[in-house]
Design an enzyme around this catalytic site. Structure first.
Site, PDB file in Angstrom:
ATOM      1  N   PHE A 129       0.040  17.781 -14.051  1.00 36.25           N
ATOM      2  CA  PHE A 129      -0.223  18.607 -15.233  1.00 36.25           C
ATOM      3  C   PHE A 129      -0.720  17.759 -16.412  1.00 36.25           C
ATOM      4  CE2 PHE A 129       2.224  22.834 -14.330  1.00 36.25           C
ATOM      5  CZ  PHE A 129       1.291  23.146 -13.367  1.00 36.25           C
ATOM      6  N   ASP A 175      -1.356  19.293  -4.726  1.00 33.70           N
ATOM      7  CA  ASP A 175      -1.974  18.129  -5.370  1.00 33.70           C
ATOM      8  C   ASP A 175      -2.949  18.601  -6.447  1.00 33.70           C
ATOM      9  OD1 ASP A 175      -2.512  15.531  -6.056  1.00 33.70           O
ATOM     10  OD2 ASP A 175      -3.678  15.054  -4.267  1.00 33.70           O
ATOM     11  N   HIS A 199      -9.767  17.897 -13.355  1.00 34.67           N
ATOM     12  CA  HIS A 199     -10.628  17.093 -14.228  1.00 34.67           C
ATOM     13  C   HIS A 199     -11.676  18.025 -14.822  1.00 34.67           C
ATOM     14  CE1 HIS A 199      -9.012  13.302 -12.684  1.00 34.67           C
ATOM     15  NE2 HIS A 199      -9.144  13.789 -11.457  1.00 34.67           N
TER      16      HIS A 199
END
Ligand code: ZN
Length: 435
Positions: free
Chosen positions: A58, A300, A304
């Site tokens: 996070f 996972d 970005h």
């Protein structure tokens, strides 16, 4: 609250009464008196225990432009995830007691319950870190020389021994960088972003590197009695090596549904670690998820920004978002007959609760936390990045089909309601599951 006439994963029709933050009663559909309760008419829709995603990033502290506890947990809630476990590669990394405290303060913004993993580097401070209410150590980057937090076998052995003493599980990022194909690295990438030749990332970080690192991790942990969990296994060899050694393992939705064949479209948006594998390996991992060899699905979730991904192959950062699309993709696969709703429940809730010792999570039974997801399994919709709630605004599953939740509850609090014209979110009620 009374949830009336829901279908559980095993097909039973039930009424579920919630009192405060717990499930107070589960009984035959139509048998519970609503009294003064607020009634949610499930009308035969599917009711699942909230997903426990034991692997998210996070990004706070340090990288709030990619994701925050507020945006990440909204994405989780909208995807039916009611507990997340955050990894330590933030800035500062969660490798000391002080860094843990800083992250715990930020996590108060979370709509969903959470665990915080402690990081292991050469410079970590186990004395202060292990005093804190950690979820686990990890993901520990064993022998991964390209990761910021990569460590070699000796410090890994020390960390595993400390974890065993403290009764803390260890989760491992298993890629042995000595088996990467360095001849591929840094060669001409041929374009940026979606035009990059991202198949070279998969060629570089070889499939063989995974099982080798799992073997090393198992060999070290074997002497200590530490509980070992292998993160994001991406190859059948990795899954089988973990299973044979008695370690648990997780698989991500991207390794389950995507392969190197998808990299033509995805480019750098399909760059992550471990990388996407060839189609034969993907299909073999899929089989191991379907047959129950794999214990856990975890995302996972590693967002970005588009700007960051719009670089050349060797400069774009690794990672994809996923916390909001895991359950929808698994439910769509169930709808198409690839596995049962019970398998989905076990992979996303029951097994992670058992493996990581969360006795009040992962089940729809009296006295369990009222972490619940209500979904219409026959109403799939198209996945679109712009409609998701992660700060990054994109998904590797653009145009895929998913079955999204109508309603998500965390300990009885409505944190996501998608039933009306406009979606609504609840308050930041998330708590550390280890305190
Ligand atoms: Zn990760």
């Amino acid at each position: 609250m009374l949830i009336r006439n829901a279908v559980l994963a095993d097909g039973r029709r039930r009424d579920v009464r919630i009192e405060g933050e717990r499930i107070a009663d589960v009984a035959d559909a139509g048998s519970l008196d609503s009294g003064d309760d607020r009634v949610v008419a499930a009308d035969g829709r599917l009711l699942l225990p909230g997903c426990i995603d034991v692997h998210v990033h996070f990004r706070q502290p340090g990288h709030a432009h990619k994701e925050t506890w507020a945006t990440g947990s909204r994405s989780a809630a909208a995807g039916g995830v009611t507990t997340v476990v955050d990894q330590p590669n933030t800035t500062p990394p969660t490798t000391t007691g002080t860094a843990f405290d800083e992250k715990a303060t930020l996590a108060a913004d979370s709509l969903v319950d959470y665990g915080i993993n402690g990081g292991v580097t050469e410079a970590w401070d186990p004395d202060t870190l292990l005093e804190r209410p950690l979820f686990a150590l990890g993901e520990v980057f064993l022998a991964d020389s390209t990761g910021d937090m990569g460590i070699d076998a000796d410090p890994f052995a020390d960390a595993v021994a400390r974890a065993a003493d403290a009764g803390v599980p260890v989760t491992v990022h298993a890629e042995d960088a000595s088996l990467f194909d360095d001849g591929v690295y840094g060669s001409d990438a041929g374009g940026v972003g979606r035009d990059a030749d991202a198949d070279r990332w998969s060629a570089f970080r070889t499939a063989e590197a995974e099982a080798a690192a799992v073997e090393r991790a198992v060999a070290v942990a074997g002497d200590t009695g530490a509980q070992l969990h292998i993160a994001h296994t991406s190859t059948p060899e990795g899954v089988d090596t973990a299973a044979a050694a008695g370690a648990t393992c997780e698989v991500t939705p991207h390794h389950l549904f995507l392969s190197r064949e998808d990299l033509d479209d995805l480019g750098t948006y399909g760059r992550m670690n471990p990388p996407l594998r060839d189609e034969a390996r993907r299909a073999a991992v899929f089989e191991r998820v379907a047959d129950g060899t794999v214990d856990v699905l975890a995302t996972d979730h590693a967002p970005h920004t588009v700007d960051e991904k719009e670089q050349g192959l060797w400069d774009a950062p690794s990672g994809v978002p996923g916390v909001e699309t895991m359950l929808p993709l698994l439910l769509e696969a169930a709808r198409q007959g690839h596995w049962s709703y019970e398998r989905v429940r076990d992979l996303t809730a029951r097994n992670p609760a058992r493996i990581f010792d969360l006795p009040r999570k992962g089940r729809i039974e009296r006295d369990a936390d009222a972490d619940l997801v209500l979904v219409d399994p026959d109403r799939p919709r198209e996945i679109r990045g712009e409609a998701l709630h992660s700060k990054c605004g994109w998904t590797p599953f653009e145009g895929w089909t998913g079955v999204f939740p109508d309603l998500t509850l965390v300990r009885g609090h409505v944190v996501y309601d998608g039933r009306g014209e406009r979606e609504t979110f609840g308050d930041a009620v998330g708590q550390n599951v280890r305190t």
